[in-house]
Design an enzyme around this catalytic site. Structure first.
Site, mmCIF file in Angstrom:
data_model
loop_
_atom_site.group_PDB
_atom_site.id
_atom_site.type_symbol
_atom_site.label_atom_id
_atom_site.label_comp_id
_atom_site.label_asym_id
_atom_site.label_seq_id
_atom_site.Cartn_x
_atom_site.Cartn_y
_atom_site.Cartn_z
ATOM 1 N N ASP A 150 -12.719 -51.396 12.131
ATOM 2 C CA ASP A 150 -13.331 -51.095 10.831
ATOM 3 C C ASP A 150 -14.505 -52.023 10.514
ATOM 4 O O ASP A 150 -14.690 -53.073 11.124
ATOM 5 C CB ASP A 150 -12.253 -51.250 9.752
ATOM 6 C CG ASP A 150 -12.519 -50.379 8.533
ATOM 7 O OD1 ASP A 150 -13.628 -49.843 8.399
ATOM 8 O OD2 ASP A 150 -11.598 -50.248 7.703
ATOM 9 N N GLU A 178 -10.122 -40.927 1.234
ATOM 10 C CA GLU A 178 -9.843 -42.267 0.713
ATOM 11 C C GLU A 178 -10.679 -42.589 -0.522
ATOM 12 O O GLU A 178 -10.274 -43.394 -1.367
ATOM 13 C CB GLU A 178 -10.093 -43.315 1.797
ATOM 14 C CG GLU A 178 -11.554 -43.504 2.164
ATOM 15 C CD GLU A 178 -11.754 -44.656 3.147
ATOM 16 O OE1 GLU A 178 -10.842 -44.928 3.927
ATOM 17 O OE2 GLU A 178 -12.832 -45.274 3.111
#
Length: 664
Positions: free
Chosen positions: A411, A466
């Site tokens: 990430d 998200e």
């Protein structure tokens, strides 16, 4: 034998000999042209209609006049190249990809050239150089233009050259409507529809040792977008999980002088839904570098982050501990998921993350063993900053693979400069050596790396589900965003949207929540995503508690888990750019179809001619009659469908539809 369609004409322009080289696709519908006077320009056509008017291109290499500029484009000849055959695609939306295409290298004096490539699903061009030693590339001068009447669907970064590439796409009737400036530049893919129904997507492929291509509109121009790329970073600083660039060098890359530069790709189709059938990004990427791909296992995964670890029906609160993740593994096993993705928290402190220091409440070895007994493998989250160093990354990959971990979600890259291009390809290689799969997050669009390293299963770079957890999402039209993603971001490659919400609400009822998130649109809208979205590593993002809350919810979870994540074929079935969409995908002898709409309810007609001849048993998941006000309500039905039959599909506002067809 395939006929190579190339035309070469000599004209007089501005007192110089002008050359026009035209390369057409095998079916003759797609065409790319290169003209040499007064400067080097390319143009794109489909069905004889101009889709990109003559547009200049240059590449600046230190010590030389700009390649393609007024002083450096003396034509020296052309060389045709053969591209043909079918290529196996082990982890992709198709089992095989047709490699048929016509390609010509247009050579210029001074050991450089421009390659033109035309396929039945698009065209592309790129610079190629044959210079000795290493070279520095200060700038690229690529433009893109569109004729009047074209409608653009584009995304802009949230700010500057450090971006997660997750903004909501917007419509523009022309380049002039795109806000000027580089602070929020336009990123790729960018999709265009034309008055005759044809569609085009602009993106790129095969990006190695080079930054990603983006665009901006100068305040002085209303007719074109100009390239804008990140320069080479020289000073960076790590703050927690993030790496920020403090200073950049005055060039894009320092690279070998003999090389091919990235392909500038233009997907072309008869209409916008048919763009989903294109393989050009994959086909133009470097071939697979993994000799044995049999160990690469695509599939769906349970995930703990979106639902904040909730486990209300287990008798204990979900925390970041071993007991919680055993419960998640139990759920994954119960619905047939091959993976459990453990997000941030399994190592010491989010902001001080260190993959060598595991959270003492998280017994990794016990969980790997527990999952192995239940045929559920673990994938672990990590920040790229802790894997940036080559030696450290290789050591960690070896160590975790030896402990039975099967992959990493990596990430917060948040850049697309040359360093990130190198790091991601090196990560893919190092992971493959240890038989690890990867999911890149906080990441730009795919550029074909998943062909070269099929263990790279997924990329984010999308305004995904998200975002509905955060406060700013209250202003977002998510059903429209979800449809737009099919026509834009997904065309570049696999897309980690992370669907699966059981809390489905109307726009009026939507309130962002981090601990108890919900999603705009209907339950059937969520189910449709599993067919519509290309994601070799797909997510079931909600809580096991919510999936088990009712028999209806559990039936949805089992359907989500059963939908394939890689496919043998895909067909565009219907839609309107950014408004609604329908696709069909085949796996083996079964076909799946999905459709979804924005907040406009509509009844659409879907043609089932994608089915083979005969009768088919259809299992259908659709919006209930009251889904406009009760979005969790859906109906499940079974019926017989004759191949080619037109199906009337009623989509509620924010609605969806999904079906599985098996031969009777």
């Amino acid at each position: 034998m395939k006929k190579l369609l190339i035309s070469l004409s000599g004209l007089l322009a501005f007192g110089a000999a002008a050359e026009t080289v035209s390369v057409k696709s095998p079916d003759g519908l797609n065409e790319i042209r290169l003209e040499t006077e007064p400067v080097l320009t390319y143009s794109v056509l489909r069905a004889g209609v101009v889709r990109v008017p003559a547009t200049p291109i240059t590449l600046t290499v230190s010590g030389r006049p700009a390649l393609g500029g007024a002083e450096n484009h003396a034509y020296a000849g052309r060389t045709a190249r053969a591209r043909a055959g079918r290529v196996p695609a082990p982890v992709y939306k198709k089992a095989h990809v047709d490699d048929d295409g016509n390609e010509v290298l247009v050579r210029f004096k001074g050991d450089w050239g421009v390659a033109l490539h035309a396929r039945n699903d698009g065209v592309a061009w790129r610079f190629e150089t044959a210079f000795g030693g290493d070279v520095t590339v200060p700038a690229e001068g690529t433009e893109v233009r569109f004729p009047s009447g074209a409608t653009l669907l584009y995304g802009r970064t949230w700010g500057g050259l450090e971006s997660s590439w997750e903004s909501v796409y917007e419509f523009a009737a022309s380049c002039a409507e795109i806000p000027a400036g580089r602070d929020r530049f336009v990123y790729l893919p960018l999709t265009v529809s034309y008055p005759d129904g044809a569609a085009m997507c602009v993106t790129e492929s095969n990006v190695w040792d080079y930054p990603g291509l983006n665009f901006y509109r100068p305040a002085s121009r209303t007719d074109a977008l100009l390239s804008w790329q990140a320069q080479e970073p020289v000073v960076t600083a790590r703050k927690g999980v993030h790496v920020h660039v403090k200073e950049r060098r005055p060039y894009l890359t320092k690279t070998t002088g003999t090389r091919a530069y990235p392909w500038r790709v233009f997907l072309l189709a008869k209409d916008a839904p048919a763009l989903a059938e294109s393989d050009a990004v994959w086909a133009l990427a470097e071939p697979c570098r993994i000799a044995d791909t049999s160990w690469i296992k695509p599939g769906a995964t349970a995930w703990n982050w979106w639902c904040a670890n909730r486990l209300g029906d287990t008798g204990f609160p979900g925390r970041f501990d071993t007991r919680t993740f055993k419960a998640y593994i139990d759920f994954a096993a119960s619905v047939g998921l091959p993976y459990m993705l453990v997000d941030a928290g399994w190592v010491r402190g989010f902001e001080g993350e260190d993959l060598d220091v595991i959270n003492p409440a998280f017994d990794l070895d016990a969980l790997v063993a527990y999952g192995r007994e239940r045929k559920v493998d673990l994938i672990l989250w990590a920040a790229w900053s802790d894997l940036a160093d080559k030696q450290r990354r290789r050591r960690l990959f070896r160590a975790f693979a030896a402990r039975g971990v099967k992959g990493f979600k990596i990430d917060f890259f948040d850049r697309d400069d040359r360093e990130i291009a190198d790091v991601t390809s090196e990560m893919a290689r190092d992971a493959a050596e240890n038989r690890l799969v990867l999911d890149f997050h906080g990441m730009h669009k795919p550029v074909g790396l998943s062909r070269t390293y099929p263990n790279v299963l997924n990329y984010e770079g999308v305004h995904g589900m998200e975002q509905e957890k955060f406060g700013g999402s209250a202003k977002t039209d998510f059903p429209a965003n979800d449809v737009k993603a099919v026509y834009t971001r997904m065309l570049a490659g696999p897309m980690d949207y992370t669907p699966g919400a059981m809390g489905n609400v109307t726009r009026a009822a939507f309130k962002p929540s981090h601990d108890h998130p919900v999603a705009q649109g209907t339950r059937a809208h969520q189910l449709a995503m599993y067919v519509l979205y290309e994601a070799p590593l797909q997510m079931l993002s909600d809580s096991p508690t919510d999936y088990r809350a009712t028999p209806e919810n559990l039936a949805c979870a089992k359907f989500m888990a059963s939908v394939p994540t890689v496919w043998d074929d895909v067909k565009g079935v219907g839609g309107e750019l950014g408004r609604w969409v329908a696709l069909a995908r085949r796996k083996g002898d079964a076909w799946y179809a999905g459709a979804m709409t924005d907040w406009t309810g509509r009844t659409v007609e879907l043609d089932t001619s994608f089915l083979g001849a005969g009768d088919w048993a259809a299992e259908i998941w659709a919006d209930a009659p009251d889904a406009a006000t009760e979005p969790t309500h859906y109906v499940k039905a079974s019926r017989t469908v004759r191949a080619g039959e037109k199906l009337a599909v009623a989509l509620a506002p924010g609605g969806g539809w999904a079906a599985r067809f098996t031969r009777k």
